[in-house]
Design a protein around this motif. Structure first.
Motif, PDB file in Angstrom:
ATOM      1  N   ASP A 182       0.811  -1.216   0.000  1.00 50.62           N
ATOM      2  CA  ASP A 182       0.000   0.000   0.000  1.00 50.62           C
ATOM      3  C   ASP A 182       0.846   1.269   0.000  1.00 50.62           C
ATOM      4  N   ILE A 183       2.154   1.127   0.236  1.00 49.85           N
ATOM      5  CA  ILE A 183       3.039   2.294   0.271  1.00 49.85           C
ATOM      6  C   ILE A 183       3.315   2.751  -1.161  1.00 49.85           C
ATOM      7  N   SER A 184       3.064   4.026  -1.435  1.00 48.70           N
ATOM      8  CA  SER A 184       3.356   4.555  -2.767  1.00 48.70           C
ATOM      9  C   SER A 184       4.759   5.162  -2.821  1.00 48.70           C
ATOM     10  N   TRP A 185       5.123   5.924  -1.794  1.00 49.03           N
ATOM     11  CA  TRP A 185       6.482   6.444  -1.714  1.00 49.03           C
ATOM     12  C   TRP A 185       6.784   6.870  -0.289  1.00 49.03           C
ATOM     13  N   ILE A 186       8.073   7.031   0.006  1.00 44.78           N
ATOM     14  CA  ILE A 186       8.522   7.413   1.346  1.00 44.78           C
ATOM     15  C   ILE A 186       9.445   8.611   1.214  1.00 44.78           C
ATOM     16  N   GLN A 187       9.160   9.613   2.004  1.00 36.79           N
ATOM     17  CA  GLN A 187       9.920  10.859   1.976  1.00 36.79           C
ATOM     18  C   GLN A 187      10.800  10.944   3.212  1.00 36.79           C
ATOM     19  N   GLY A 188      12.099  11.172   3.029  1.00 39.69           N
ATOM     20  CA  GLY A 188      13.019  11.256   4.147  1.00 39.69           C
ATOM     21  C   GLY A 188      13.287  12.690   4.546  1.00 39.69           C
ATOM     22  N   ALA A 189      13.404  12.916   5.857  1.00 37.41           N
ATOM     23  CA  ALA A 189      13.728  14.237   6.380  1.00 37.41           C
ATOM     24  C   ALA A 189      14.575  14.052   7.635  1.00 37.41           C
ATOM     25  N   SER A 190      15.886  14.155   7.504  1.00 43.53           N
ATOM     26  CA  SER A 190      16.858  13.914   8.569  1.00 43.53           C
ATOM     27  C   SER A 190      16.565  12.586   9.257  1.00 43.53           C
ATOM     28  N   TYR A 192      13.736  11.443  10.378  1.00 41.26           N
ATOM     29  CA  TYR A 192      12.343  11.026  10.248  1.00 41.26           C
ATOM     30  C   TYR A 192      12.046  10.614   8.801  1.00 41.26           C
ATOM     31  N   SER A 193      10.957   9.880   8.641  1.00 39.00           N
ATOM     32  CA  SER A 193      10.488   9.507   7.310  1.00 39.00           C
ATOM     33  C   SER A 193       8.971   9.628   7.287  1.00 39.00           C
ATOM     34  N   ARG A 194       8.443  10.149   6.195  1.00 38.06           N
ATOM     35  CA  ARG A 194       6.992  10.250   6.012  1.00 38.06           C
ATOM     36  C   ARG A 194       6.571   9.210   4.979  1.00 38.06           C
ATOM     37  N   VAL A 195       5.764   8.250   5.424  1.00 34.52           N
ATOM     38  CA  VAL A 195       5.311   7.167   4.559  1.00 34.52           C
ATOM     39  C   VAL A 195       3.979   7.570   3.914  1.00 34.52           C
ATOM     40  N   HIS A 196       3.962   7.630   2.589  1.00 38.89           N
ATOM     41  CA  HIS A 196       2.761   8.008   1.854  1.00 38.89           C
ATOM     42  C   HIS A 196       2.067   6.742   1.349  1.00 38.89           C
ATOM     43  N   THR A 197       0.791   6.586   1.668  1.00 38.55           N
ATOM     44  CA  THR A 197       0.007   5.432   1.226  1.00 38.55           C
ATOM     45  C   THR A 197      -1.271   5.918   0.572  1.00 38.55           C
ATOM     46  N   LYS A 198      -2.038   4.982   0.012  1.00 38.29           N
ATOM     47  CA  LYS A 198      -3.287   5.356  -0.641  1.00 38.29           C
ATOM     48  C   LYS A 198      -4.342   5.807   0.363  1.00 38.29           C
ATOM     49  N   ASN A 199      -4.109   5.486   1.654  1.00 39.76           N
ATOM     50  CA  ASN A 199      -5.086   5.834   2.683  1.00 39.76           C
ATOM     51  C   ASN A 199      -4.626   6.944   3.618  1.00 39.76           C
ATOM     52  N   GLY A 200      -3.450   7.509   3.396  1.00 38.91           N
ATOM     53  CA  GLY A 200      -2.978   8.574   4.267  1.00 38.91           C
ATOM     54  C   GLY A 200      -1.468   8.592   4.397  1.00 38.91           C
ATOM     55  N   GLU A 201      -0.984   9.448   5.284  1.00 32.68           N
ATOM     56  CA  GLU A 201       0.443   9.605   5.517  1.00 32.68           C
ATOM     57  C   GLU A 201       0.757   9.311   6.977  1.00 32.68           C
ATOM     58  N   TYR A 202       1.976   8.777   7.215  1.00 32.26           N
ATOM     59  CA  TYR A 202       2.396   8.435   8.574  1.00 32.26           C
ATOM     60  C   TYR A 202       3.834   8.895   8.767  1.00 32.26           C
ATOM     61  N   LEU A 203       4.076   9.610   9.866  1.00 33.55           N
ATOM     62  CA  LEU A 203       5.414  10.088  10.186  1.00 33.55           C
ATOM     63  C   LEU A 203       6.078   9.096  11.123  1.00 33.55           C
ATOM     64  N   LEU A 204       7.236   8.573  10.704  1.00 31.14           N
ATOM     65  CA  LEU A 204       7.964   7.595  11.500  1.00 31.14           C
ATOM     66  C   LEU A 204       9.265   8.198  12.006  1.00 31.14           C
ATOM     67  N   SER A 205       9.662   7.812  13.207  1.00 29.11           N
ATOM     68  CA  SER A 205      10.951   8.219  13.763  1.00 29.11           C
ATOM     69  C   SER A 205      12.017   7.246  13.289  1.00 29.11           C
ATOM     70  N   ARG A 206      12.176   7.175  11.976  1.00 31.32           N
ATOM     71  CA  ARG A 206      13.134   6.265  11.336  1.00 31.32           C
ATOM     72  C   ARG A 206      13.796   7.018  10.192  1.00 31.32           C
ATOM     73  N   THR A 207      15.057   6.739   9.942  1.00 34.05           N
ATOM     74  CA  THR A 207      15.719   7.350   8.796  1.00 34.05           C
ATOM     75  C   THR A 207      15.309   6.621   7.520  1.00 34.05           C
ATOM     76  N   LEU A 208      15.447   7.312   6.411  1.00 35.58           N
ATOM     77  CA  LEU A 208      15.116   6.701   5.132  1.00 35.58           C
ATOM     78  C   LEU A 208      16.032   5.519   4.848  1.00 35.58           C
ATOM     79  N   ALA A 209      17.296   5.631   5.245  1.00 34.83           N
ATOM     80  CA  ALA A 209      18.258   4.550   5.008  1.00 34.83           C
ATOM     81  C   ALA A 209      17.870   3.283   5.755  1.00 34.83           C
ATOM     82  N   SER A 210      17.379   3.429   6.999  1.00 35.06           N
ATOM     83  CA  SER A 210      17.005   2.239   7.765  1.00 35.06           C
ATOM     84  C   SER A 210      15.789   1.555   7.164  1.00 35.06           C
ATOM     85  N   LEU A 211      14.846   2.335   6.636  1.00 35.18           N
ATOM     86  CA  LEU A 211      13.667   1.749   5.991  1.00 35.18           C
ATOM     87  C   LEU A 211      14.053   1.074   4.676  1.00 35.18           C
ATOM     88  N   GLU A 212      14.969   1.688   3.946  1.00 30.97           N
ATOM     89  CA  GLU A 212      15.394   1.136   2.661  1.00 30.97           C
ATOM     90  C   GLU A 212      15.946  -0.279   2.818  1.00 30.97           C
TER      91      GLU A 212
END
Length: 277
Positions: A182-190, A192-212
């Protein structure tokens, strides 16, 4: 990387000044969840101690004999320990976050600010360990279904790494499983990462590299240092005519592709084509 017999976070302190190392030891002394496994006073010593102790978390100065902390973090590759820079040089903060530092603390360090930074690092380390355990369990299940054993007996290559179909999301006090598809894309910001899905967005206390590291590289592509896209959600890739490309998603978003990421363009196009077959 967990301390044997415990779930404590293994920490390494890197600072060329004894006063700086002593300050960090004092700040960490009351935290029973963190174990200081070593100290280093130079870049060369830090490299040796990282290889020797395999820490989960590194507290590191920017300027030290033999090289900078920024250079050392870039050398570590992925996945690397979480690095919290502790320095008297505020001017390098942006550079630190660009190389995926977990946090950046400027001396003199405030105790409350330090405690909050360590708490976030411990949460991300715990999540990484859970994800690693999940992959181990998935691998064990795959090896026990008879097919992997047969392949190994025939001298075939080892099974490919399995990636989780779900991601754990925490919203306030509630936790739920998000389908990775369901994840369309993930935006990294220092850090944190913002996970964009078809049903909404979620802010995670995770780096983009760790999610990758936890996403299937055949489905998810790093198109920019601050963006990962799911090929299944890509509508088209469009050239702007000046050597630049934009990624258009089914949801209407247009994301630029970084110039240093052109090598993944063919893979991304292949991923878009495979989903239509």
């Amino acid at each position: 990387m967990a301390d044997p017999g415990t779930n404590r976070v293994r920490a390494l302190i890197v600072d060329d000044e004894e006063l700086g190392r002593r300050m960090l030891r004092t700040l960490l002394a009351s935290d029973d969840e963190v174990l200081v496994v070593g100290e280093a006073a130079s870049a060369a010593e830090a490299r040796r101690k990282i290889g020797e102790h395999r820490p989960d978390l590194i507290f590191m100065d920017i300027e030290m004999p033999g090289g900078s902390g920024l250079e050392l973090l870039q050398e570590l590759g992925e996945p690397h320990p979480y690095v919290i820079f502790v320095t008297a040089h505020p001017e390098f903060a942006l550079d630190a976050f660009e190389v995926q530092a977990a946090d950046y603390l400027v001396k003199p360090v405030q105790r409350q600010r330090f405690a909050g930074s360590v708490m976030r690092a411990k949460q991300r380390i715990a999540e990484r360990r859970v994800a690693g355990l999940a992959r181990q369990i998935a691998g064990a299940v795959g090896n026990g279904n008879g097919h992997a054993g047969a392949a190994a007996g025939n001298g075939a290559a080892a099974p490919q790494q399995r990636y989780a179909d779900q991601m754990t999301i925490r919203v306030r006090r509630r936790m739920f499983a998000l389908e990775v598809s369901d994840i369309s894309w993930i935006q990294g910001a220092s850090q944190y990462s913002r996970v964009h899905t078809k049903n909404g967005e979620y802010l995670l206390s995770r780096t983009l590299a760790s999610l990758e590291c936890e996403l299937d590289p055949k489905r998810f592509f790093r198109i920019h240092r601050s963006a990962i896209v799911n090929a299944a959600h890509v509508r088209e890739v469009r050239s702007s005519g000046d050597g630049r490309y934009n990624i258009y998603l089914h949801g209407g978003q247009a994301l630029p592709m970084g110039r240093a990421r052109r090598e993944i363009l063919e893979k991304l196009l292949s991923g878009i084509g495979s989903k239509d077959n």
